[in-house]
Design an enzyme around this catalytic site. Sequence first.
Site, mmCIF file in Angstrom:
data_model
loop_
_atom_site.group_PDB
_atom_site.id
_atom_site.type_symbol
_atom_site.label_atom_id
_atom_site.label_comp_id
_atom_site.label_asym_id
_atom_site.label_seq_id
_atom_site.Cartn_x
_atom_site.Cartn_y
_atom_site.Cartn_z
ATOM 1 N N LYS A 35 58.538 -37.300 -2.064
ATOM 2 C CA LYS A 35 58.996 -37.903 -3.328
ATOM 3 C C LYS A 35 57.795 -38.304 -4.183
ATOM 4 O O LYS A 35 56.644 -38.207 -3.742
ATOM 5 C CB LYS A 35 59.889 -39.108 -3.041
ATOM 6 C CG LYS A 35 59.193 -40.249 -2.333
ATOM 7 C CD LYS A 35 60.197 -41.267 -1.827
ATOM 8 C CE LYS A 35 59.540 -42.305 -0.981
ATOM 9 N NZ LYS A 35 59.532 -43.630 -1.497
ATOM 10 N N TYR A 253 33.849 -54.131 -21.636
ATOM 11 C CA TYR A 253 34.742 -55.096 -22.283
ATOM 12 C C TYR A 253 34.673 -56.463 -21.599
ATOM 13 O O TYR A 253 34.647 -56.552 -20.368
ATOM 14 C CB TYR A 253 36.185 -54.611 -22.209
ATOM 15 C CG TYR A 253 36.496 -53.441 -23.106
ATOM 16 C CD1 TYR A 253 36.403 -53.557 -24.490
ATOM 17 C CD2 TYR A 253 36.900 -52.224 -22.567
ATOM 18 C CE1 TYR A 253 36.705 -52.488 -25.315
ATOM 19 C CE2 TYR A 253 37.207 -51.145 -23.380
ATOM 20 C CZ TYR A 253 37.107 -51.290 -24.761
ATOM 21 O OH TYR A 253 37.400 -50.233 -25.565
HETATM 22 C C1 LIG Z 1 63.673 -44.663 2.808
HETATM 23 C C2 LIG Z 1 62.251 -44.258 2.981
HETATM 24 N N1 LIG Z 1 61.892 -43.552 4.076
HETATM 25 C C3 LIG Z 1 60.616 -43.164 4.299
HETATM 26 C C4 LIG Z 1 59.623 -43.476 3.381
HETATM 27 C C5 LIG Z 1 58.191 -43.095 3.681
HETATM 28 O O1 LIG Z 1 57.449 -44.265 3.872
HETATM 29 P P1 LIG Z 1 55.869 -44.207 4.140
HETATM 30 O O2 LIG Z 1 55.280 -43.581 2.919
HETATM 31 O O3 LIG Z 1 55.468 -45.623 4.298
HETATM 32 O O4 LIG Z 1 55.705 -43.359 5.326
HETATM 33 C C6 LIG Z 1 59.950 -44.204 2.244
HETATM 34 C C7 LIG Z 1 58.898 -44.555 1.282
HETATM 35 O O5 LIG Z 1 58.943 -45.424 0.482
HETATM 36 C C8 LIG Z 1 61.297 -44.598 2.028
HETATM 37 O O6 LIG Z 1 61.665 -45.293 0.944
#
Ligand SMILES: Cc1ncc(COP(=O)(O)O)c(C=O)c1O
Length: 368
Positions: A35, A253
């Site tokens: 994602k 800045y």
């Molecule tokens: C529901 C869920 N599963 C798995 C993951 C993966 O987590 P990580 O990146 O900490 O391995 C996430 C990440 O936010 C998540 O929201």
Amino acid sequence: MSRPTIARIHLDNLRHNYRLARRRAAPARTIAVVKADGYGHGIERVAFALSEETDQYAVACLEEAVALREAGLTQPVLLMQGVHEAADLRVCEAERFTVVVHDPHQLEWLETVSGRPDIWLKINSGMNRLGFAPADLEKVRKRLVRAGVRVTGAMTHFACADDEQSQSTARQTRIFDQATGGLGNITRSVANSAAHFRDGQAMFDRTRPGIMLYGGSPMLGRYGPELGLKAAMTLESRLIAIRQLSPGDAVGYGETWRATRSTLMGMVCIGYGDGYPRHAPNGTPVWLRGTRAPLIGRVSMDMLAIDLGDVPGAAVGDTVELWGEHIPVDEVADCAGTISYELLTGVTRRVPRVEAGESMRLNTGSDL
Ligand SMILES: Cc1ncc(COP(=O)(O)O)c(C=O)c1O
């Protein structure tokens, strides 16, 4: 003429990290979490690079899942937040996406709309973000059965798996196990990256590693390399100016840094407009010519300053690593009071992602 600021993507390192996750999860199988544009590395690039290694992807939303299909990837995809509109259920069924259901309004959509994708139930085991209470599960399951929906999995998410001292993960695991044990022959999933590094952690059927695939440490107080992870992204730029500062001269800045002695300062062509954190304080390390140099002054939108005092022979055009193989992204995140997730996903569109080994015409110092 191209700006010399790039995110170099190391697909071999990504695959190395995925294999590490797989080994730590076994005999459970892993789902590659891609994602947020593959945590900033490019969702299609990452998914393709892992397509020989994984048989399933996880994303947050429908748009990301569709991007995988449009790229030609045919593996199952899990939508971890489910759908945000009833009509999307039809798309999910047609594309064979597995949809997480975490809230009663999504149940109602499944009862009233014709789309019937496979469903995973999200259980609230204590994080109190999304999911059904264990006590409501049986009721929810019966409604889904009546609606003709196939429940193929159940999942939960950990609040504190990154903290080795916390007891919450064991408690959440127990609650999830008890809540889902009677759901029959379904896939059960609890483990984010951090859970892969917890001794004795139950992995159930499928794990969901995200940050560790990209080389970021999921554990509090530890950096990726300590855990055997390799950086999947090197954020790099070049020195575009060098200036000799006298004692009393300020930089940038707000004049937040002032030379106390004669100082050779270098300007690096990267700033918060590229996703480098503006809150990185004085002393945050960068890497050039085989050594570390500290950030000085406030990070600007398009550039930042470093002290070149300990860098012999530094010259305009030198490559500077902001994070990557030599400077763990976790270390920069620590300095800036954030986490590697935010830094990696925050690299902006202005920064071209270039696969390591892929050639790209960049300016040399003499062009600048
Ligand atoms: C529901 C869920 N599963 C798995 C993951 C993966 O987590 P990580 O990146 O900490 O391995 C996430 C990440 O936010 C998540 O929201």
